[in-house]
Scaffold this motif. Structure first.
Motif, PDB file in Angstrom:
ATOM      1  N   TRP A 180       0.846  -1.201   0.000  1.00 43.43           N
ATOM      2  CA  TRP A 180       0.000   0.000   0.000  1.00 43.43           C
ATOM      3  C   TRP A 180       0.885   1.256   0.000  1.00 43.43           C
ATOM      4  O   TRP A 180       0.666   2.191  -0.769  1.00 43.43           O
ATOM      5  CB  TRP A 180      -0.892  -0.068   1.229  1.00 43.43           C
ATOM      6  N   PHE A 181       1.911   1.243   0.846  1.00 40.14           N
ATOM      7  CA  PHE A 181       2.837   2.373   0.895  1.00 40.14           C
ATOM      8  C   PHE A 181       3.524   2.584  -0.451  1.00 40.14           C
ATOM      9  O   PHE A 181       3.604   3.706  -0.957  1.00 40.14           O
ATOM     10  CB  PHE A 181       3.881   2.152   1.998  1.00 40.14           C
ATOM     11  N   VAL A 182       4.006   1.485  -1.046  1.00 44.08           N
ATOM     12  CA  VAL A 182       4.699   1.614  -2.331  1.00 44.08           C
ATOM     13  C   VAL A 182       3.748   2.155  -3.399  1.00 44.08           C
ATOM     14  O   VAL A 182       4.108   3.018  -4.197  1.00 44.08           O
ATOM     15  CB  VAL A 182       5.306   0.259  -2.765  1.00 44.08           C
ATOM     16  N   LEU A 183       2.494   1.675  -3.374  1.00 37.89           N
ATOM     17  CA  LEU A 183       1.521   2.156  -4.356  1.00 37.89           C
ATOM     18  C   LEU A 183       1.186   3.631  -4.137  1.00 37.89           C
ATOM     19  O   LEU A 183       0.783   4.329  -5.063  1.00 37.89           O
ATOM     20  CB  LEU A 183       0.244   1.315  -4.285  1.00 37.89           C
ATOM     21  N   SER A 184       1.345   4.107  -2.895  1.00 35.50           N
ATOM     22  CA  SER A 184       1.001   5.503  -2.594  1.00 35.50           C
ATOM     23  C   SER A 184       2.116   6.475  -2.967  1.00 35.50           C
ATOM     24  O   SER A 184       1.964   7.685  -2.812  1.00 35.50           O
ATOM     25  CB  SER A 184       0.673   5.641  -1.108  1.00 35.50           C
ATOM     26  N   LEU A 185       3.258   5.946  -3.427  1.00 37.30           N
ATOM     27  CA  LEU A 185       4.392   6.821  -3.738  1.00 37.30           C
ATOM     28  C   LEU A 185       4.058   7.771  -4.892  1.00 37.30           C
ATOM     29  O   LEU A 185       3.455   7.372  -5.878  1.00 37.30           O
ATOM     30  CB  LEU A 185       5.634   5.987  -4.092  1.00 37.30           C
ATOM     31  N   VAL A 186       4.434   9.021  -4.693  1.00 37.82           N
ATOM     32  CA  VAL A 186       4.181  10.045  -5.701  1.00 37.82           C
ATOM     33  C   VAL A 186       5.530  10.530  -6.213  1.00 37.82           C
ATOM     34  O   VAL A 186       6.424  10.843  -5.425  1.00 37.82           O
ATOM     35  CB  VAL A 186       3.402  11.226  -5.080  1.00 37.82           C
ATOM     36  N   LYS A 187       5.686  10.594  -7.515  1.00 35.94           N
ATOM     37  CA  LYS A 187       6.945  11.011  -8.104  1.00 35.94           C
ATOM     38  C   LYS A 187       7.380  12.362  -7.545  1.00 35.94           C
ATOM     39  O   LYS A 187       6.549  13.214  -7.274  1.00 35.94           O
ATOM     40  CB  LYS A 187       6.791  11.099  -9.631  1.00 35.94           C
ATOM     41  N   LYS A 188       8.663  12.568  -7.389  1.00 37.14           N
ATOM     42  CA  LYS A 188       9.287  13.767  -6.826  1.00 37.14           C
ATOM     43  C   LYS A 188       9.184  13.842  -5.305  1.00 37.14           C
ATOM     44  O   LYS A 188       9.757  14.725  -4.699  1.00 37.14           O
ATOM     45  CB  LYS A 188       8.692  15.057  -7.401  1.00 37.14           C
ATOM     46  N   TYR A 189       8.389  12.970  -4.677  1.00 40.05           N
ATOM     47  CA  TYR A 189       8.225  13.054  -3.231  1.00 40.05           C
ATOM     48  C   TYR A 189       8.728  11.803  -2.510  1.00 40.05           C
ATOM     49  O   TYR A 189       8.452  11.612  -1.343  1.00 40.05           O
ATOM     50  CB  TYR A 189       6.752  13.286  -2.876  1.00 40.05           C
ATOM     51  N   TYR A 190       9.462  10.933  -3.246  1.00 40.64           N
ATOM     52  CA  TYR A 190       9.918   9.683  -2.638  1.00 40.64           C
ATOM     53  C   TYR A 190      10.607   9.916  -1.305  1.00 40.64           C
ATOM     54  O   TYR A 190      10.326   9.252  -0.309  1.00 40.64           O
ATOM     55  CB  TYR A 190      10.894   8.961  -3.568  1.00 40.64           C
ATOM     56  N   MET A 191      11.551  10.847  -1.294  1.00 45.24           N
ATOM     57  CA  MET A 191      12.368  11.047  -0.098  1.00 45.24           C
ATOM     58  C   MET A 191      11.505  11.503   1.073  1.00 45.24           C
ATOM     59  O   MET A 191      11.671  11.045   2.194  1.00 45.24           O
ATOM     60  CB  MET A 191      13.444  12.094  -0.407  1.00 45.24           C
ATOM     61  N   LYS A 192      10.588  12.407   0.786  1.00 46.13           N
ATOM     62  CA  LYS A 192       9.673  12.889   1.816  1.00 46.13           C
ATOM     63  C   LYS A 192       8.820  11.733   2.337  1.00 46.13           C
ATOM     64  O   LYS A 192       8.606  11.596   3.544  1.00 46.13           O
ATOM     65  CB  LYS A 192       8.782  13.971   1.203  1.00 46.13           C
ATOM     66  N   GLN A 193       8.337  10.907   1.424  1.00 45.52           N
ATOM     67  CA  GLN A 193       7.477   9.813   1.845  1.00 45.52           C
ATOM     68  C   GLN A 193       8.243   8.745   2.619  1.00 45.52           C
ATOM     69  O   GLN A 193       7.722   8.180   3.566  1.00 45.52           O
ATOM     70  CB  GLN A 193       6.769   9.224   0.617  1.00 45.52           C
ATOM     71  N   PHE A 194       9.491   8.524   2.218  1.00 43.82           N
ATOM     72  CA  PHE A 194      10.310   7.592   3.000  1.00 43.82           C
ATOM     73  C   PHE A 194      10.576   8.141   4.393  1.00 43.82           C
ATOM     74  O   PHE A 194      10.601   7.390   5.368  1.00 43.82           O
ATOM     75  CB  PHE A 194      11.630   7.281   2.284  1.00 43.82           C
ATOM     76  N   SER A 195      10.763   9.459   4.493  1.00 48.14           N
ATOM     77  CA  SER A 195      10.970  10.052   5.814  1.00 48.14           C
ATOM     78  C   SER A 195       9.735   9.860   6.689  1.00 48.14           C
ATOM     79  O   SER A 195       9.833   9.540   7.871  1.00 48.14           O
ATOM     80  CB  SER A 195      11.261  11.549   5.703  1.00 48.14           C
ATOM     81  N   LEU A 196       8.557  10.021   6.097  1.00 52.29           N
ATOM     82  CA  LEU A 196       7.312   9.805   6.846  1.00 52.29           C
ATOM     83  C   LEU A 196       7.182   8.355   7.281  1.00 52.29           C
ATOM     84  O   LEU A 196       6.743   8.062   8.392  1.00 52.29           O
ATOM     85  CB  LEU A 196       6.108  10.173   5.977  1.00 52.29           C
ATOM     86  N   PHE A 197       7.552   7.467   6.386  1.00 55.56           N
ATOM     87  CA  PHE A 197       7.521   6.038   6.674  1.00 55.56           C
ATOM     88  C   PHE A 197       8.423   5.746   7.883  1.00 55.56           C
ATOM     89  O   PHE A 197       8.041   5.032   8.818  1.00 55.56           O
ATOM     90  CB  PHE A 197       8.011   5.290   5.433  1.00 55.56           C
ATOM     91  N   ALA A 198       9.617   6.352   7.858  1.00 51.42           N
ATOM     92  CA  ALA A 198      10.543   6.190   8.979  1.00 51.42           C
ATOM     93  C   ALA A 198       9.947   6.780  10.255  1.00 51.42           C
ATOM     94  O   ALA A 198      10.032   6.189  11.331  1.00 51.42           O
ATOM     95  CB  ALA A 198      11.881   6.852   8.666  1.00 51.42           C
ATOM     96  N   TRP A 199       9.333   7.941  10.132  1.00 51.84           N
ATOM     97  CA  TRP A 199       8.700   8.603  11.286  1.00 51.84           C
ATOM     98  C   TRP A 199       7.655   7.676  11.935  1.00 51.84           C
ATOM     99  O   TRP A 199       7.642   7.483  13.149  1.00 51.84           O
ATOM    100  CB  TRP A 199       8.054   9.910  10.808  1.00 51.84           C
ATOM    101  N   THR A 200       6.805   7.085  11.097  1.00 57.35           N
ATOM    102  CA  THR A 200       5.795   6.156  11.607  1.00 57.35           C
ATOM    103  C   THR A 200       6.449   4.989  12.342  1.00 57.35           C
ATOM    104  O   THR A 200       6.000   4.583  13.410  1.00 57.35           O
ATOM    105  CB  THR A 200       4.931   5.610  10.448  1.00 57.35           C
ATOM    106  N   HIS A 201       7.531   4.481  11.773  1.00 56.94           N
ATOM    107  CA  HIS A 201       8.163   3.309  12.385  1.00 56.94           C
ATOM    108  C   HIS A 201       8.868   3.649  13.689  1.00 56.94           C
ATOM    109  O   HIS A 201       8.913   2.815  14.598  1.00 56.94           O
ATOM    110  CB  HIS A 201       9.102   2.630  11.384  1.00 56.94           C
ATOM    111  N   VAL A 202       9.424   4.840  13.773  1.00 54.95           N
ATOM    112  CA  VAL A 202      10.010   5.241  15.044  1.00 54.95           C
ATOM    113  C   VAL A 202       8.904   5.377  16.094  1.00 54.95           C
ATOM    114  O   VAL A 202       9.056   4.954  17.244  1.00 54.95           O
ATOM    115  CB  VAL A 202      10.804   6.563  14.908  1.00 54.95           C
ATOM    116  N   ALA A 203       7.757   5.931  15.692  1.00 55.91           N
ATOM    117  CA  ALA A 203       6.616   6.034  16.606  1.00 55.91           C
ATOM    118  C   ALA A 203       6.194   4.650  17.084  1.00 55.91           C
ATOM    119  O   ALA A 203       5.939   4.434  18.282  1.00 55.91           O
ATOM    120  CB  ALA A 203       5.446   6.737  15.919  1.00 55.91           C
TER     121      ALA A 203
END
Lengths: 399, 399
Positions: A180-203
């Motif tokens: 689901w996360f991979v499908l939600s990826l938007v071009k030009k925002y990969y890095m931002k979305q990976f950072s959010l993914f990391a944020w969720t996992h740290v939480a």
């Protein structure tokens, strides 16, 4: 507990200009996202801690310093009785409270991330975060239940299927979220979305794994929940009172309102009251016995031989941790002001208690080993029995 | 495995202008830090994958498309023999390799964070990260060793102390790092430093916990390492070959050079060759037996009754995972180009295999349960013995 809440409402009552200045100063050119995050952190989760109007009116005549004191006193007693009531309700109520606190803390951390990134219109961040919260709770709570309710589990066919495939189900749930996360990826925002993914996992790492440890601690006996939690509250309250009456020497720059007198007095009072509290609680099996599902009672049993480790000295170390923790944290963690702010030390303490139990307290239980033996095939059980008999005979234990 | 390496060297050989454009386009005003991170990600860990000059000279006459093919073929065979040699060296060599790969991957992820933040002159980030790597490895490897070498542990007094206090020692090591982190905080940079702290912990979560799962898998029998790792390599190689000869239909925008023909052909070949490989390996106890420390041999023993689960169909699912994983990843993860790039799927696969083993394969071992019984007090052992005897008699297992 109510410490930061009241301090925020009267940030300058002691005329200290330093408070919050670190957050306001940091708008350097390359720090756009970070300072964005800090701005949000200051507004998210301020809580609903407005003093009731009636109380406000009655106390208007007092000087602010004393008004603060009275409000704090009243809330302390309200909280003590609330806490006692929850304990009276038993371990399952404690677990529900733990779960509720966990969800609230997670939601606060996630909202910080969400508030920063929603301006970019990125999809699915919150839904995904809640999905991962669900998966990880399913996994961790399931692991606990397997351990402690194995007798009950073996009785119900439906539960047995869930238990047998527990890890696989959890993993597949996680993979669904991942795809689901991979499908939600938007071009030009990969890095931002990976950072959010990391944020969720740290939480998840902070909140879910540590609240799982709290649940494990409760299973080992409610004293392992009550004493550590109380000690942090006692430390908060007593450090405030010592500081209020005797505070003169500033402690550290990070928290300008803290004083050496409050810190040391609070630490001393915490160790002392922790000792007294644990001595009292250690008398009752209701508090000290590990929870076990009892087949005969068809419910949770509180009966056990009192473990020999229930001696006062074992609480000296958590006492130090409670004060150390309060020294280090306080104004540092993002999301300052929400409920997370009041539970940061509780989470760290839970980890310590869990490690403490597994190192010094927990002894192997014949009951649980027997449960494992029964999962073997009959011929293996016989083989184990024979080896054990020979071994016990050789050692003279068996006549 | 060598897929991305070669593709990068000839990024436009198929005339595709889309490659890497997402990274270059994203310098919006509020994305300073993120794009900073992306720039770094592109330069860190590009690897040292230059083709030997001699080979380059010999192949100069070939068209680039075929030259690429020959180089890939040679490296494939070099790697197959290297891999076979490591397996021949045994499980301890495999663990060392795993540890080395883990350290390299961690170092790459940390370098991305470091490269971004060193411009601010923030102290201790790398030392702290390596300290946390040390702590978490100490913790996780310790937990494995306790499980598998309990006989050995009980023989050596020194090890027994380490094992008894293992979690407490690990926790204290972590707390040392934590206090160190708090002391390293620099005013105005709290948020940045907390982000770095989170970055380090996500790296630990991805790399250390999953490499711990790889070690656990090896302990369950080397087949659980060899087959999954081989399948991902096979999938890489075969997808490339199918794509090379038959590729026409583009697969997804994320990876413009992938084709449906390569994807499906690779997936089919992976499942098929995975089945063949596992059938071959399943014949030898050297590959299928869980590792156990043998007191009589004073070393690792490879003897066991062949577990009944070693049937071909169990590999169908990992086959799908290998292809799915290669579809989703590829060009997404920061640090693209380093060794981490070639191990992302391996880590995910390790988690799957671990879950798979614990759900479908692992059966309780009488030997390990007996070890637990021996940790009980003599009177508890006797009590357990009596209950077991009565139970076995009642069920007619014991005559």
């Amino acid at each position: 507990m109510a410490d930061q809440e009241l301090r925020r409402r009267h940030p300058n009552e002691k005329g200290d200009p330093d408070i919050d200045s670190e957050a306001a100063d940091s708008d350097g050119p390359t720090e756009a996202v970070d300072s964005e995050l800090e701005d949000v952190a200051k507004t998210v989760g301020q809580g609903t801690d407005s003093t009731p109007e009636l109380l406000e009116g009655t106390l208007a005549a007092l000087p602010p310093r004393w008004r603060n004191w009275v409000i704090r006193g009243i809330f302390t007693w309200v909280m003590i009785f609330g806490f006692a009531w929850i304990i009276y309700m038993g371990p399952l109520a404690l677990m529900c409270i733990t779960l509720a606190v966990q969800v609230k803390c997670f939601s606060e951390i996630i909202n910080i991330g969400y508030a920063v990134y929603r301006i970019h219109g990125l999809p699915w961040f919150r839904s995904l975060s809640w999905w991962f919260l669900l998966c990880s709770n399913y996994f961790f709570y399931g692991e606990s239940l397997v351990d402690y309710f194995i007798v009950l589990v073996n009785k119900l066919e439906f539960l047995r299927v869930l238990v047998t495939y527990h890890r696989m189900i959890s993993f597949l749930l996680y993979i669904v979220g991942f795809v689901w996360f991979v499908l939600s990826l938007v071009k030009k925002y990969y890095m931002k979305q990976f950072s959010l993914f990391a944020w969720t996992h740290v939480a998840l790492l902070i909140v879910v794994t540590q609240s799982y440890l709290i649940i494990q601690n409760i299973f080992e006996g409610m004293i392992w929940f009550i004493v550590p939690v109380s000690m942090i509250i006692i430390n908060d309250v007593m450090a405030y009172m010592f500081g209020f009456f005797f505070g003169r020497t500033p402690l550290i720059k990070l928290s300008p309102k803290k004083t050496w007198e409050g810190y040391l007095g609070g630490g001393f009072a915490t160790v002392l009251m922790g000792l007294l509290l644990s001595q009292q609680l250690a008398r009752y099996p209701y508090f000290t016995c590990p929870l076990e599902y009892s087949e005969s009672m068809d419910g949770v049993s509180y009966q056990c031989d009192l473990p020999p480790q229930f001696l006062p000295q074992e609480y000296a170390l958590p006492g130090c941790l409670a004060t150390l923790c309060k020294l280090d944290f306080g104004d540092l963690i993002p999301g300052h002001g929400g409920i997370m702010d009041r539970f940061d030390c509780q989470f760290l303490m839970a980890t310590f208690v869990n490690v403490y139990i597994s190192t010094f307290v927990k002894s192997p239980s014949p009951h649980k080993i027997l449960q494992q033996v029964y999962t073997l095939k009959p011929e293996q059980q016989l083989q184990l029995f024979t080896i054990l008999r020979d071994q016990l005979t050789a050692r003279g234990v068996l006549g």
